[in-house]
Design a protein around this motif. Structure first.
Motif, PDB file in Angstrom:
ATOM      1  N   TRP A   1     -14.100  -9.097  -2.351  1.00 28.21           N
ATOM      2  CA  TRP A   1     -13.168  -7.869  -2.656  1.00 28.21           C
ATOM      3  C   TRP A   1     -13.798  -6.972  -3.691  1.00 28.21           C
ATOM      4  O   TRP A   1     -13.554  -5.720  -3.530  1.00 28.21           O
ATOM      5  CB  TRP A   1     -11.912  -8.311  -2.796  1.00 28.21           C
ATOM      6  N   LYS A   2     -14.450  -7.480  -4.804  1.00 28.53           N
ATOM      7  CA  LYS A   2     -15.019  -6.586  -5.627  1.00 28.53           C
ATOM      8  C   LYS A   2     -16.309  -5.968  -5.065  1.00 28.53           C
ATOM      9  O   LYS A   2     -16.385  -5.043  -5.375  1.00 28.53           O
ATOM     10  CB  LYS A   2     -15.572  -7.727  -6.867  1.00 28.53           C
ATOM     11  N   SER A   3     -16.882  -6.763  -4.292  1.00 29.29           N
ATOM     12  CA  SER A   3     -18.048  -6.090  -3.477  1.00 29.29           C
ATOM     13  C   SER A   3     -17.485  -4.812  -2.605  1.00 29.29           C
ATOM     14  O   SER A   3     -18.224  -3.912  -2.455  1.00 29.29           O
ATOM     15  CB  SER A   3     -18.893  -7.051  -2.680  1.00 29.29           C
ATOM     16  N   VAL A   4     -16.410  -5.300  -1.978  1.00 24.79           N
ATOM     17  CA  VAL A   4     -15.669  -4.033  -1.088  1.00 24.79           C
ATOM     18  C   VAL A   4     -15.401  -2.951  -1.941  1.00 24.79           C
ATOM     19  O   VAL A   4     -15.794  -1.747  -1.621  1.00 24.79           O
ATOM     20  CB  VAL A   4     -14.599  -4.495  -0.556  1.00 24.79           C
ATOM     21  N   TYR A   5     -14.744  -3.182  -3.183  1.00 23.47           N
ATOM     22  CA  TYR A   5     -14.334  -2.150  -4.233  1.00 23.47           C
ATOM     23  C   TYR A   5     -15.603  -1.343  -4.488  1.00 23.47           C
ATOM     24  O   TYR A   5     -15.564  -0.080  -4.632  1.00 23.47           O
ATOM     25  CB  TYR A   5     -13.897  -2.700  -5.316  1.00 23.47           C
TER      26      TYR A   5
ATOM     27  N   THR B   1     -22.506  -4.957  -4.121  1.00 20.90           N
ATOM     28  CA  THR B   1     -22.106  -4.358  -2.596  1.00 20.90           C
ATOM     29  C   THR B   1     -21.877  -5.528  -1.617  1.00 20.90           C
ATOM     30  O   THR B   1     -22.150  -6.682  -1.494  1.00 20.90           O
ATOM     31  CB  THR B   1     -23.047  -3.200  -2.089  1.00 20.90           C
ATOM     32  N   ILE B   2     -21.222  -4.960  -0.425  1.00 25.29           N
ATOM     33  CA  ILE B   2     -20.896  -5.868   0.792  1.00 25.29           C
ATOM     34  C   ILE B   2     -22.358  -6.454   1.324  1.00 25.29           C
ATOM     35  O   ILE B   2     -22.282  -7.568   1.665  1.00 25.29           O
ATOM     36  CB  ILE B   2     -20.273  -5.300   1.867  1.00 25.29           C
ATOM     37  N   VAL B   3     -23.173  -5.888   1.336  1.00 27.90           N
ATOM     38  CA  VAL B   3     -24.574  -6.161   1.973  1.00 27.90           C
ATOM     39  C   VAL B   3     -25.426  -7.015   0.908  1.00 27.90           C
ATOM     40  O   VAL B   3     -25.819  -8.085   1.492  1.00 27.90           O
ATOM     41  CB  VAL B   3     -25.491  -5.021   2.435  1.00 27.90           C
TER      42      VAL B   3
ATOM     43  N   VAL C   1     -14.642 -16.290   3.053  1.00 29.63           N
ATOM     44  CA  VAL C   1     -14.914 -14.827   2.597  1.00 29.63           C
ATOM     45  C   VAL C   1     -13.749 -14.051   2.023  1.00 29.63           C
ATOM     46  O   VAL C   1     -13.774 -13.473   1.002  1.00 29.63           O
ATOM     47  CB  VAL C   1     -15.690 -14.142   3.689  1.00 29.63           C
ATOM     48  N   LEU C   2     -12.415 -13.917   2.957  1.00 35.49           N
ATOM     49  CA  LEU C   2     -11.536 -13.196   2.584  1.00 35.49           C
ATOM     50  C   LEU C   2     -10.756 -13.617   1.396  1.00 35.49           C
ATOM     51  O   LEU C   2     -10.027 -12.842   0.865  1.00 35.49           O
ATOM     52  CB  LEU C   2     -10.635 -12.952   3.990  1.00 35.49           C
ATOM     53  N   THR C   3     -11.007 -14.761   1.117  1.00 37.90           N
ATOM     54  CA  THR C   3     -10.414 -15.497  -0.349  1.00 37.90           C
ATOM     55  C   THR C   3     -10.957 -15.481  -1.409  1.00 37.90           C
ATOM     56  O   THR C   3     -10.747 -15.897  -2.477  1.00 37.90           O
ATOM     57  CB  THR C   3      -9.737 -16.810   0.027  1.00 37.90           C
ATOM     58  N   ASP C   4     -12.320 -14.876  -1.175  1.00 37.92           N
ATOM     59  CA  ASP C   4     -13.110 -15.071  -2.239  1.00 37.92           C
ATOM     60  C   ASP C   4     -12.971 -13.586  -2.914  1.00 37.92           C
ATOM     61  O   ASP C   4     -13.281 -12.877  -2.590  1.00 37.92           O
ATOM     62  CB  ASP C   4     -14.641 -14.948  -2.009  1.00 37.92           C
ATOM     63  N   PRO C   5     -12.654 -13.656  -4.309  1.00 37.29           N
ATOM     64  CA  PRO C   5     -12.603 -12.320  -5.391  1.00 37.29           C
ATOM     65  C   PRO C   5     -13.833 -11.702  -5.353  1.00 37.29           C
ATOM     66  O   PRO C   5     -13.796 -10.356  -5.483  1.00 37.29           O
ATOM     67  CB  PRO C   5     -12.035 -12.814  -6.580  1.00 37.29           C
ATOM     68  N   LEU C   6     -15.115 -12.300  -5.376  1.00 41.17           N
ATOM     69  CA  LEU C   6     -16.281 -11.453  -5.450  1.00 41.17           C
ATOM     70  C   LEU C   6     -16.425 -10.632  -4.149  1.00 41.17           C
ATOM     71  O   LEU C   6     -16.856  -9.593  -4.312  1.00 41.17           O
ATOM     72  CB  LEU C   6     -17.487 -12.470  -5.340  1.00 41.17           C
TER      73      LEU C   6
END
Length: 317
Positions: free
Chosen positions: A81-85, A265-267, A74-79
């Motif tokens: 971090w895009k969802s976090v942003y 989004t994250i959810v 999860v933490l290495t998935d760019p998507l």
């Protein structure tokens, strides 16, 4: 004291203890349904999700221990971090303005000379009671990609700007979803603030008026400091709600919601892993990471609001 009196006293004591024990058992039985339901619906799923975060499971095959691989994935998935942003940006755009506007609206609705107060209060609170289906229909029309939509009409005719493809551009989507969040929740915060304002003694405002304070000074030096517990409550709940943003993007974008990176989004990322990719391990890991993010933002906001309150008291002194 003779033996008969001692026996009578012991009997009364035992009877009292028996009645006390019955009352205690009765009390536990009254509150037992809540704890049973909480254990089944709240506690068990949370513990099972924590367990799943360290497993590889698609919902059908046997679970296999995966260690920290789900978190690493999860933490290495760019998507992700895009969802976090996306979550943080839309959370700030949709949540911060509603807290400020909600406080101003609550102050205006509490003014003595305002007529039709009940009508305005019900009107402001109505969006919170509106179903998400109705909200989706309203905002899909208001923010349609057509040049003749209401939002594009306002941009072109009042501000002289070019039309925007709201559901097709990144910032157009973010703005539309943020406005949807603002429209739906500003009334909820307004009612909470209104209840807080009405709990402030009128003597403070009368004394401030005698001292020559205007309405803005009363708002700044009396209302806001006295509203600190209510502000902390709304900031906390709004932060948690913003981090759990799901319904608004999915209903606004419809079937394209989970294929559009600019609105993920994250959810939504969590939901996609669990129910579309059948990767319950990474979905549970995402849920734990989301819990950590919510805790961090909640603590930061709590510190900021508490610090703001202390500064306000210092100014008053």
């Amino acid at each position: 004291m003779n033996s008969a009196s001692k026996k009578e006293a012991i009997g009364k004591k035992k009877k009292y203890r028996s009645e006390e024990k019955k009352d205690m058992i009765s009390g536990y039985l009254y509150i037992a349904p809540f704890f049973i339901i909480f254990a089944l619906i709240g506690l068990y799923p949370a513990l099972f999700s924590f367990y799943l975060a360290f497993q590889k499971w698609n919902g059908l095959s046997p679970m296999t221990f995966n260690g920290l691989a789900n978190f690493e994935l999860v933490l290495t998935d760019p998507l992700f971090w895009k969802s976090v942003y996306n979550t943080i940006i839309m959370g700030i755009m949709g949540t911060a303005p509603q807290l400020v506007v909600g406080l101003i609206l609550a102050y205006l609705l509490n003014l003595a000379f305002l007529k039709f107060k009940s009508f305005f209060r019900v009107t402001i609170f109505m969006p919170y009671l509106t179903s998400m289906v109705a909200v989706a229909l309203i905002f899909s029309v208001l923010f349609s990609n057509h040049d003749s939509s209401f939002a594009n009409y306002v941009l072109t005719n009042l501000f002289g700007l070019d039309p925007v493809s709201w559901a097709a551009s990144e910032w157009g989507t973010k703005i539309a979803i943020s406005l949807m969040v603002f429209w739906r929740w500003v009334g909820y915060n307004t009612i909470i603030y209104l209840a807080g304002i009405q709990s402030i003694p009128n003597d403070l405002y009368e004394a401030a008026t005698v001292d020559g304070a205007n309405k803005f000074q009363q708002l700044w030096y009396i209302t806001i400091p006295m509203m600190k517990p209510f502000i902390i409550l709304t900031v906390f709940t709004s932060t948690v709600g913003a981090m759990q943003l799901f319904s608004e993007p999915t209903v606004f974008l419809g079937a394209d919601a989970f294929t559009r990176d600019e609105a993920m989004t994250i959810v939504m990322y969590l939901y996609r892993d669990a129910f579309r990719l059948q990767s319950f391990g990474t979905a549970s890991a995402t849920a734990i990471i989301l819990l950590v993010i919510i805790t961090i933002f909640a603590v930061i906001n709590l510190r900021l609001t508490q610090g703001f309150g202390r500064k306000k008291r210092g100014v008053q002194k």
